[in-house]
Every structure is written in structure tokens, then in C-alpha cells.
Enzyme design. Structure first.
Site, short mmCIF file in Angstrom:
data_model
loop_
_atom_site.label_atom_id
_atom_site.label_comp_id
_atom_site.label_asym_id
_atom_site.label_seq_id
_atom_site.Cartn_x
_atom_site.Cartn_y
_atom_site.Cartn_z
CG ASP A 487 33.32 -8.75 82.39
OD1 ASP A 487 32.89 -7.67 82.80
OD2 ASP A 487 34.08 -9.47 83.05
C1 BGC Z 1 36.22 -12.38 78.42
C2 BGC Z 1 35.38 -12.36 79.65
C3 BGC Z 1 36.09 -11.59 80.71
C4 BGC Z 1 36.49 -10.21 80.20
C5 BGC Z 1 37.25 -9.51 81.30
C6 BGC Z 1 36.60 -10.99 78.01
O1 BGC Z 1 37.44 -11.03 76.90
O2 BGC Z 1 35.52 -13.05 77.40
O3 BGC Z 1 35.13 -13.69 80.10
O4 BGC Z 1 35.26 -11.44 81.82
O5 BGC Z 1 37.25 -10.33 79.05
O6 BGC Z 1 38.07 -8.54 80.93
C1 NOJ Z 2 35.15 -13.73 83.60
C2 NOJ Z 2 35.19 -12.56 84.51
O1 NOJ Z 2 36.28 -12.68 85.39
C3 NOJ Z 2 33.91 -12.43 85.29
O2 NOJ Z 2 33.94 -11.29 86.09
C4 NOJ Z 2 32.74 -12.41 84.36
O3 NOJ Z 2 31.57 -12.40 85.14
C5 NOJ Z 2 32.73 -13.60 83.44
N1 NOJ Z 2 33.99 -13.70 82.76
C6 NOJ Z 2 31.62 -13.54 82.40
O4 NOJ Z 2 31.87 -12.58 81.43
#
Ligand code: BGC
Ligand code: NOJ
Length: 814
Positions: A487
Site C-alpha cells: 500500500d
Molecule cells: C500502512 C500500510 C497499510 C496502509 C493502509 C499505511 O499507512 O503503512 O501497512 O496497508 O496504511 O491504509
Molecule cells: C496492510 C494492509 O492491510 C494490506 O492490505 C497491505 O497489503 C499491507 N499493509 C502492505 O502494505
């Protein structure tokens, strides 16, 4: 250093001191009524949706203080001394404190000045309520005159509004009190048809429902005025902050015990039966009273607890293993499966790191969660798949998240995460492999929940696949969109203002940035879809999927290989991401894991090389970091990944979710030692001894462990709600132990450590119990099978005739 121990026979983790490094939590409820409970009884409850139907209030930003919960105060009425048997909120020096977190329940016990109190918290199956069963015992040589005060603080339902909109909320709180039962009915007068109730099995001598009357001016939860003076205020909340508190007096002879049952519940009434009498504004309490009459009885609480235990015996009994490694056994047999239930239920919504007000269910997250859950309750997995598919858009893209209560896609985040659609293919294929229920493909499911747009689920999968082909970039690789699995790799975002969402801010229309991760996912999902098409009697379609898959594989080899490892992406300028040409972020884990998992480069040595580079450049003693070198500054063209300080989260943290991809990759090249070694590095049970470093719960996976660039290398964060749960369960059971569900039966293909002489397992698969015994007779992974004493060619156990109860499988490894 440890803060407790595993009690495996009881399937509990026993915490032996209350001041754990962080609140160590458990979940209550596994169907519709849920609660989070910490080792000091902190946490909150909700019905279905942590944001929209929050029953009790919690205060954010207060870890590790952990205030707000299911509290009891005991007061010695002779001396005026008072304490909380769960340590919080009074934090007295308790004796014999233990918190036992078990499967859907938590028991907190302690002693103070000769008075023992033990409370068992759980949610009975099929009910929308929680029970606190408290037993108070007088171990003194004299009689004790005690007061017990209960305490919860109600949330005004919408947790987001509740924590922000004080100008309205301080004026709307309403309660009713009848026969000692406290009913919370804020907004019931208008559009709500639900309320909460809080009751107690003993005769009460008083109650409070107004928070400030209970606490007293400028008092905190640790010294409420009512508890200090020993008398409830019988306060009735009008606005401000409604709470529920009962006052029970107990006279206990030496050695005497008394049990009190508290019930906190949620009730909906039909719209035309909201009030009683109908023309009044008084709650219709009939349904709630019936529930209370049943559950306020200690022996009913006991039998419903036994039912809950049996439920978990059965669920966990579906897959039990006996290997030479205690940490593997404990996680597979108990905690990892249990965590898979929690992630299935919560997605990423409610934990001590997820506020419950931000996200609903994630499209990619929930599909992946199925990998570890589908064998437990396939009917619920099926329902989830249909709900997810209904938030898919006609283009094949998907809403990134949806609210579980309304099942509607979340407009704030929208769509455009170009990996999303493929996870649906993997979710559906995992479901069919587990159940053999091909009929799910004919289930009629709308797009974007729009009536009239229904198509068979199979059509949704077709569009998922097509979605990528319609969005290819300059190298013929998939365009990344807002982000792929990571993400935080936001290659079209170019965010330069604080507060902008990295996930939804887009200043470029994004026709250049490509993802090699999505390419690998496309290959993997495409092969699954091809098998599904072939089973459906669509050979031409199957062939066309395979042709596209081969084309993509060739593109990955050509444009996605950096010489020693797989590239990660191309940015918006067409420059490589995750290449030796980069100054930072030269190698990323995701493509090394997913390409090898998908079998890309198995024949020509690319896979082995990529795994070698992973071990050399990314592996640490605490797990495999996401990339190296960490980004030391913010890169406008890369987005959120470079916003984190080095070593944390996606910026070179050990993002545990993707470690199992490498683990599976290692099994694909036949390296059981490396696979199990990586598995062990992030296994929370194996990390229990270093709890002071790890800091999160030793019984569940955390999303992240700080990487080698972080000053706190080895420290875990974001425990419980993570794709790590399902993927590790999948990696250990299906790839290392190799008990692998397939469309036409169960495959037995272990790739275990060289030092293991074998293992045993019991796995229920499509109503037959497979008793599996694996024995090592050589150092390799070549399997010879005997099924019910007869040799079987290959590694697939053919499906037995229907009604077969058990099958004995003997696998010899050479
Ligand atoms: C986080 C990710 C997450 C994303 C979702 C980010 O701030 O680092 O792990 O998947 O937010 O909104
Ligand atoms: C947490 C999110 O829930 C997931 O969808 C994503 O793949 C990982 N972070 C990596 O960014």
C-alpha cells in the site's frame, strides 16, 4: 524474558504479571458480537461493526496505559480499601495475578488482602451478549464485608462520531434503569432500533449511569468517588457520558465463595415494536428480559462456556499436527488457527493498533484471510466471498474496503489498487479446493451492489483477470494504479502536502508505473483460473488464460529480472525500482517471494538465485526485511514507503505478511531447512523468550517487526490483524508440512527440515478424516504414498468414496 507461559493442554496463554510491555489482548466472540479484552480487562465491545455499532467506549492513544474496559472494583467496607482484581484501573500490588487468554475467553484472577477474585469473560455462541462470571472468595480467617462495583462506559454507537462530535453528544445520552438492569438507549427515540443492557445476577444496592457522578469531579478511573465512599449515587444519565455501574454488597464468611454473573448485551427491536407501551417513549424490554432471565444464572453461564469450548475443540480438531517442533505444533494446533478466525472476523478493523473507526473489511485482506480460515467454517467463507465479489466494479476493479454492517464499498478510499481483483481468484480457488463446492461459481452476484447487475461469480473472476490485461504499461507489465499489495509503494501519488492520503491522492493519471508484483500475482492467479475454466468444461478459455500467463511470465523474465533478483516495479518515469541501479531500495522481498511462490524461474535457476539474494541481503535473525537499503529520505515519486523512518513498516521493516511467500518459495526449490528456519524466525511462540524485545503478544503474529535499520530491531508492532496469520498457516500446513488442498483431492508433498524424522497429522478434508504419517527415509522430498495400506502413484490422495470416515495416509520421503 517472559511475562507468562503457554498452557498447551488448556490452549491458553497464561500471563503472570499485569505490566506486560504492551496490553496483551484477546478477542471475545466469533460471530456477530465481539469484544477486545486486554490482560487487565481493558478494551471494548461492538456488534458486527467496530465503527458503526460500538457498544462500549475506549480511549485511543493511551497504550500502554490501556484505560477503558470491563472493570470491577472490590471494596473492603470495614477498612475502606479498594482495588481492581484485573489490576487496572487501580493498579494495586496484587498477589497471584494471572490472566488466561483462551479460545474466545479470558480469565483474570488475583488476590488482595486475602480476598480472591476470578472473572471469566466470554461471549456465548449464537448470542449478542457477553458474560462476566466473577467468583469472589474470602481466604481470611475473619468474615469480610465487601462491596463490588462494576463499570463500563457506553459508546454512543458510531465510534467515530462518539470521539469527535461533543457539541451534540454531550446532550443526547439516555438510559433507563429497571430492576437493577441498566439500559443504554441513546438515539433510540429517533432512528435507532437497538439498545444495550447491563445486568447483574445479584441483588444490587445501587447503581450509577452518569460518568461524572460516579467518578466525582477531577477524579480518575483509579479512584472513583463512589468507590471511595462506598455508596452508589443512583445517578441517571441525561446527556454527558452514560456508564453502567452496579453496586453489590457481599458478606463472606471465612472460606466462603460467591459467584456474580454480569451480562452486557445488545438488542434490536422491530421498528413497530420499539416502545412499550407502543405510544410511549419507554423501551420495549421484552426480548432483552428473556435473554437476561436465561443468562443471569451461573449454571447456564457454565453450560454456555462448555459449549464454546466444544466449538473450539471441533474447529481446531479439523487440523492437528504432531511434529518434532513445539512451536510449530502450538501455532498450527492452537494459536495460528485462532488468529485466522480473528482476522477473518475483524479484517484490519479493530485491535489495539487498529482503532475500529478507520477501515472496514479490505478486499485484498479478506480474500487472503480465507487461506487460513476456509477449512474451519467454509459456509462463512462462502458468504464472505459473495459479499466481497459484490463490491467488485463492472471493470473488474474493486472497492478497496467495505463496511461489514452495510456491505457497501467505502467511497472514501474507492478503488484503483490494481492487485485487488486477483485476490478474489485466489480466495475462490482456495474455497473450491477445500470444499469441492463448484456451485459457488454459479452464485449470482451483483457488481458494485447494484440491483440488476448480477452475474455468476465465475464472470467476476473473468473480469478480475481481464482487469490487468486492460491495464498494461510500456513494458507489457501491469500498471500499478494507486498501489499493489504494498500500500505504500505509491508511484502515481507525488504527494507533497502533509495530511494527504498516500493511498488516494493522485496527481498523475498513471500510464507508466508498472508492478512486477502484480505480474507475478497475475501469473499465479491466472493459473488457478485456468484450472477452474478447465473444470468448467471451457478448454479454449483455459488455453487463452494459460497463453496470457506464459506471455506475462516471459515479460517478467525479460523486463522484471535484475540479474540476481526480480525487480520490484517501474516508476512513473520508467525507472527501475528494486534494482542494483537504485541508490536505495535495491532489492525488495515481495517479488522474490511471489515470483518463486508462483514457480517463476524454477527451471532456469532464477528462483534459486532470487532466494539466495534474499537470504544474503534481506534475512535477519528476526525475519526477512521488506527491502534494502532502507530509504533514508522521502522520495516524492515513491510515496509512503519512504515516509517511514528506516527499518519501520514498509520501509525495510520485517513485514511478516510477505515472509511466508519466501517460505513457500523455498519449499518450491525443495529447501525445507531454509523454509522452516524462516518460519521459526517470526514464529511468536519461538520468540516468547525475548518478549522484552518483541513486546507484542507471544501467541499471535504481528504485522511488523522492526528491521535491522531500526534502533529497535526485533520489536513487533500491530499484532493480531494481519495477513501474516493466514499466510503463515498456509505456508506451514500446505507447503512445509505439505498437506495441500487441491481441486481433485488432498496432496501430500512435505518439504520439511532435513533433521526431522517425520511427523503426524490429522486433517479433516471434505468430511473425511485423513490420518497422515510422514516418515523420512532419505534426505530429499520425493514422496511415496500408501493410502489405506495400498501404494498410490504420485502425491495426490484420490478422493475416497463419499461417506468414507477416515483414510490412513503414509508418506515416505526419500
Ligand atoms: C500502512 C500500510 C497499510 C496502509 C493502509 C499505511 O499507512 O503503512 O501497512 O496497508 O496504511 O491504509
Ligand atoms: C496492510 C494492509 O492491510 C494490506 O492490505 C497491505 O497489503 C499491507 N499493509 C502492505 O502494505
Amino acid at each position: 524474558m517472559k511475562y507468562g507461559y503457554f498452557d498447551d493442554p488448556l490452549r491458553e496463554y497464561v500471563i503472570t504479571r499485569p505490566d506486560t510491555p504492551l496490553p496483551w489482548i484477546n478477542y471475545l466472540g466469533c460471530q456477530a458480537y465481539f469484544g477486545i479484552i486486554s490482560n487487565t480487562a481493558g478494551g471494548y465491545s461492538f456488534y458486527r461493526d467496530a465503527r458503526l455499532r460500538r457498544i462500549t467506549r475506549y480511549r485511543y492513544n493511551n497504550a500502554p496505559y490501556d484505560f477503558g474496559g470491563r472493570y470491577l472494583y472490590l471494596r473492603d467496607d470495614a477498612s475502606g480499601e479498594f482495588w481492581s482484581p484485573s489490576w487496572q484501573p487501580t493498579r494495586r500490588s496484587l498477589e497471584d495475578y494471572t490472566c488466561r487468554h483462551g479460545m474466545g475467553y479470558t480469565i483474570i484472577r488475583s488476590k488482595y488482602q486475602g480476598i480472591e477474585a476470578s472473572t471469566r469473560y466470554f461471549v456465548p455462541l449464537d448470542e449478542n451478549l457477553e458474560i462476566w462470571q466473577t467468583t469472589v472468595t474470602n481466604h481470611r480467617s475473619q468474615a469480610a464485608e465487601l462491596s463490588v462495583f462494576s463499570l463500563i462506559e457506553f459508546c454512543l454507537w458510531d465510534a467515530q462520531d462518539d470521539s469527535t462530535n461533543f457539541q451534540r453528544n454531550f446532550s443526547i445520552g439516555e438510559v433507563e434503569i429497571e430492576d437493577g438492569v441498566i439500559y443504554h438507549k441513546t438515539e433510540y427515540r429517533e432512528r435507532r432500533d437497538h439498545f444495550a443492557f447491563f445486568a447483574c445476577s445479584e441483588k444490587t444496592t445501587g447503581f450509577d449511569t452518569q460518568r461524572d457522578a460516579f467518578l466525582g469531579p477531577y477524579h480518575g478511573w483509579e479512584n472513583p468517588a463512589v468507590v471511595e465512599c462506598g455508596h452508589s449515587g443512583n445517578s441517571v444519565a441525561h446527556g454527558w457520558a452514560p456508564i453502567g455501574s452496579h453496586h453489590v454488597k457481599l458478606s463472606l464468611k471465612p472460606g466462603e465463595s460467591r459467584q456474580i454473573v454480569f451480562v452486557l448485551g445488545y438488542q434490536e427491536n422491530a421498528r413497530d415494536q420499539k416502545f412499550d407501551p407502543p405510544d410511549s417513549q419507554t423501551l420495549n424490554k421484552k426480548a432483552a428480559k428473556a435473554v437476561l432471565t436465561k443468562y443471569l444464572v451461573p449454571c447456564v453461564a457454565d453450560t454456555s462456556f462448555e459449549k464454546l469450548r466444544r466449538y473450539w475443540d471441533e474447529l481446531l480438531g479439523l487440523c492437528q499436527v504432531d511434529t518434532p517442533d513445539v512451536h510449530t505444533n502450538r501455532m498450527v494446533n492452537i494459536w495460528n488457527a485462532y488468529q485466522c478466525m480473528a482476522t477473518f472476523n475483524m479484517s484490519r478493523s479493530a485491535s489495539f493498533f487498529e482503532s475500529g473507526i478507520g477501515r472496514g473489511l479490505g478486499f485484498r485482506d479478506s480474500n487472503q484471510d480465507l487461506l487460513g480460515f476456509v477449512h474451519m467454517v467454509p459456509s462463512r467463507a462462502r458468504e464472505r466471498i459473495v459479499d466481497l465479489a459484490a463490491t467488485q466494479l463492472p471493470t473488474g476493479g474493486a472497492y478497496h474496503q467495505y463496511q461489514p454492517l452495510t456491505k457497501q464499498g467505502n467511497n472514501d478510499i474507492g478503488s484503483g489498487f490494481n492487485d485487488d481483483p486477483h485476490w478474489l481468484i485466489l480466495g475462490v480457488s482456495a474455497y473450491i479446493k477445500e470444499t469441492g463446492d463448484w456451485s459457488i461459481l454459479d452464485e449470482s452476484v451483483p457488481f458494485d451492489n447494484a440491483p440488476g447487475s448480477e452475474k455468476p461469480l465465475y464472470e467476476h473472476l473473468r473480469r478480475s483477470f481481464r482487469y490487468t490485461l486492460d491495464r498494461l504499461g510500456p513494458h507489457g507489465l501491469p500498471l500499478i494504479g494507486r498501489a499493489d499489495w504494498n500500500d505504500c509503494l505509491n508511484l502515481n501519488c507525488f504527494s507533497d502536502s502533509p495530511g494527504q492520503s498516500f493511498q488516494t491522492t493522485t496527481n498523475k493519471d498513471g500510464k507508466v508505473a508498472e508492478s512486477i508484483f502484480i505480474a507475478a500475482l497475475f501469473v499465479h492467479a491466472g493459473r488457478e483460473l485456468a484450472k477452474i475454466a478447465s473444470h468448467r468444461g471451457l478448454p479454449a478459455e483455459c488455453a487463452s488464460y494459460l497463453a496470457e500467463v506464459s506471455k506475462m511470465e516471459a515479460t517478467i523474465r525479460k523486463h522484471g529480472w535484475d540479474g540476481e533478483w526480480f525487480l520490484r516495479a517501474y516508476d512513473d518515469f520508467g525507472r527501475k525500482v528494486g534494482s542494483k541501479e537504485c541508490a536505495e531500495g535495491k532489492i525488495f522481498i515481495e517479488t522474490q517471494g511471489f515470483c518463486t511462490l508462483a514457480g517463476i524461474g524454477l527451471e532456469d535457476g532464477m528462483a534459486a538465485k532470487a532466494l539466495e539474494a534474499t537470504s544474503r541481503l534481506l534475512a535477519t535473525e528476526h525475519g526477512i526485511v521488506l527491502q534494502q537499503p532502507a530509504y533514508s529520505k522521502y522520495y516524492l515519486e515513491l510515496g509512503e514507503i519512504s515516509s517511514y523512518p528506516p527499518g519501520y513498516k514498509e520501509n525495510a521493516g520485517i513485514f511478516c505478511h510477505n515472509n511466508p511467500w519466501v517460505i513457500i518459495g523455498e519449499t518450491r526449490v525443495g529447501n525445507g531447512d531454509a523454509a522452516h528456519d524462516y518460519y521459526t524466525r517470526i514464529n511468536p511462540s519461538a520468540r516468547e523468550e525475548i518478549s522484552e524485545v518483541h513486546r507484542c503478544e507471544p501467541y499471535v503474529y504481528a504485522q511488523m517487526i522492526a528491521g535491522r535499520d531500526a534502533p529497535t530491531h526485533g520489536e513487533a508492532k500491530n499484532s493480531w490483524l494481519t495477513g501474516t496469520a493466514a499466510w503463515n498457516y498456509f505456508a506451514i500446513t500446505q507447503w512445509i508440512l505439505g498437506i495441500r488442498t487441491d481441486f481433485d483431492g488432498l496432496r501430500i508433498a512435505p518439504v520439511i527440515p532435513g533433521g526431522w524424522s517425520g511427523f503426524k497429522a490429522t486433517r479433516k478434508f471434505r468430511s473425511t478424516i485423513y490420518q497422515i504419517e510422514v516418515q523420512r527415509a532419505g534426505s530429499g522430498n520425493q514422496v511415496s504414498l500408501e493410502v489405506d495400506g495400498k501404494p498410490v502413484h504420485g502425491n495426490l490422495v484420490p478422493l475416497p468414496p463419499p461417506e468414507t470416515k477416515t483414510v490412513a495416509v503414509k508418506a515416505t520421503l526419500r
